[in-house]
Design an enzyme around this catalytic site. Structure first.
Site, PDB file in Angstrom:
ATOM      1  N   ASP A 174       0.844  -1.194   0.000  1.00 51.90           N
ATOM      2  CA  ASP A 174       0.000   0.000   0.000  1.00 51.90           C
ATOM      3  C   ASP A 174       0.882   1.247   0.000  1.00 51.90           C
ATOM      4  O   ASP A 174       1.871   1.314   0.726  1.00 51.90           O
ATOM      5  CB  ASP A 174      -0.918   0.005   1.227  1.00 51.90           C
ATOM      6  CG  ASP A 174      -1.988   1.070   1.134  1.00 51.90           C
ATOM      7  OD1 ASP A 174      -2.986   0.834   0.430  1.00 51.90           O
ATOM      8  OD2 ASP A 174      -1.825   2.137   1.761  1.00 51.90           O
ATOM      9  N   ASN A 182      -3.357  12.931  -3.653  1.00 55.99           N
ATOM     10  CA  ASN A 182      -4.479  13.242  -4.545  1.00 55.99           C
ATOM     11  C   ASN A 182      -5.141  14.557  -4.169  1.00 55.99           C
ATOM     12  O   ASN A 182      -5.488  15.363  -5.029  1.00 55.99           O
ATOM     13  CB  ASN A 182      -5.516  12.117  -4.499  1.00 55.99           C
ATOM     14  CG  ASN A 182      -5.246  11.034  -5.526  1.00 55.99           C
ATOM     15  OD1 ASN A 182      -4.506  11.242  -6.474  1.00 55.99           O
ATOM     16  ND2 ASN A 182      -5.848   9.879  -5.335  1.00 55.99           N
ATOM     17  N   ASP A 191      -2.222   9.560 -10.443  1.00 58.05           N
ATOM     18  CA  ASP A 191      -2.062   8.495 -11.442  1.00 58.05           C
ATOM     19  C   ASP A 191      -0.595   8.337 -11.832  1.00 58.05           C
ATOM     20  O   ASP A 191      -0.104   7.222 -12.030  1.00 58.05           O
ATOM     21  CB  ASP A 191      -2.887   8.808 -12.697  1.00 58.05           C
ATOM     22  CG  ASP A 191      -4.377   8.556 -12.502  1.00 58.05           C
ATOM     23  OD1 ASP A 191      -4.753   7.990 -11.451  1.00 58.05           O
ATOM     24  OD2 ASP A 191      -5.159   8.928 -13.395  1.00 58.05           O
ATOM     25  N   GLU A 217      -4.755   2.449  -4.442  1.00 59.72           N
ATOM     26  CA  GLU A 217      -3.304   2.585  -4.308  1.00 59.72           C
ATOM     27  C   GLU A 217      -2.689   1.314  -3.733  1.00 59.72           C
ATOM     28  O   GLU A 217      -1.609   1.340  -3.152  1.00 59.72           O
ATOM     29  CB  GLU A 217      -2.947   3.789  -3.412  1.00 59.72           C
ATOM     30  CG  GLU A 217      -3.295   3.647  -1.944  1.00 59.72           C
ATOM     31  CD  GLU A 217      -4.709   4.103  -1.597  1.00 59.72           C
ATOM     32  OE1 GLU A 217      -4.934   4.427  -0.433  1.00 59.72           O
ATOM     33  OE2 GLU A 217      -5.578   4.129  -2.490  1.00 59.72           O
TER      34      GLU A 217
END
Length: 298
Positions: A174, A182, A191, A217
């Site tokens: 993770d 973000n 991204d 993610e």
């Protein structure tokens, strides 16, 4: 009189056909492989194709990150070109911003949060069907397997490992503190982080290993024929590589880290659900203990 008495006695003679008329040169196409409009295809024939959010666009991608008229693609002799139409999120080809450029077979075109793939006229049908298979099995953003295909492969490997008494390890990875990335820099920057993470991950997996993106993610790697010590060494090398990598966010170099949970096939976790649950538990422990670390579920 039977009903057959009304049928004609002879079979009609037909003229020999030359077969279907040959068409002109086959057109290239672009296929949406990630984001809004997934699977849509636009053939690039004699008329230029406008791609954008407007319903009047030739290839309509209704997402707020795509401008109303985002880019134009057209045939130029035997080649194909693309031009950015002053889009808010600049058109990118293979992750590089462009004003106008030639397209090559297989190029990735990024429009906001959607990605298109250019397929040249020389291989359009074979490549299109190959792309459909890729869409079904791979995550287009990161180019590792998607969750659905990963699940199928894990089930097969567990069955094989159980039948032959061979070791098998699951790693769940993770990205630490990804939501603030973000929130601060936007989903397009996020991204980019995921693509870079996946590229680092692909550099560490062996041919028999299976890597996938299984959540926003979150990534997973299945390691056949590997014990816990081997898996821990793999995970530590991966963690260190990510921690030392440079991620450019907002025009500035940044450092990011990952946390990894590991679990092996064992009594009580002989199926995919139990194995992934154990690796998840180890991952949460790594998060709770401060992130940027590897934990193993005993």
């Amino acid at each position: 009189m039977s009903t057959n008495d009304h049928e004609p006695i002879t079979t009609q003679l037909t003229m020999l056909s030359g077969g279907p008329r040959r068409s002109g040169p086959r057109s290239a196409c672009v296929v949406v492989i990630h984001g809004e409009g997934l699977g849509k295809r636009a053939d690039l024939e004699d008329r230029p194709v406008i791609v954008g959010r407007s319903q009047e666009a030739d290839l309509h991608i209704p997402h707020k990150s795509v401008s109303r008229q985002h880019c134009q693609i057209w045939r130029d002799g035997d080649a194909y070109r693309i031009r950015d139409l002053e889009a808010t999120n600049r058109t990118r080809v293979n992750d590089l911003p462009v004003t106008e450029t030639l397209l090559a077979d297989g190029d990735h075109i990024t429009l906001g949060e959607s990605i298109l793939k250019f397929i040249s006229h020389s291989s359009v049908e074979a490549r299109y069907h190959e792309e459909v298979y890729q869409l079904a099995t791979h995550d287009a953003l990161t180019e590792v397997y998607n969750r659905r295909h990963f699940v199928e492969l894990v089930d097969k490997e567990i069955a094989r490992a159980t039948r032959h008494g061979r070791p098998l390890v699951m790693c769940i990875i993770d990205v630490d503190l990804f939501k603030p990335v973000n929130d601060k820099y936007g989903h397009i920057a996020g991204d980019g982080v995921l693509r870079q993470m996946a590229a680092i991950l692909r550099g560490f997996v062996r041919g028999e290993d299976v890597a996938a993106r299984i959540g926003g993610e979150e990534f997973a790697v299945m390691l056949p024929e590997a014990g816990i010590d081997d898996a821990r060494a793999f995970a530590e090398r991966l963690r260190e590589a990510v921690a030392s990598a440079t991620f450019v966010l907002g025009g500035e170099p940044q450092r990011l880290t990952i946390s990894i949970g590991i679990a092996s096939l064992a009594p009580g976790r002989g199926d995919r659900s139990a194995l992934m649950k154990a690796a998840d538990a180890a991952l949460y422990r790594a998060k709770d203990e401060g992130r940027n670390r590897v934990c193993v579920e005993a």
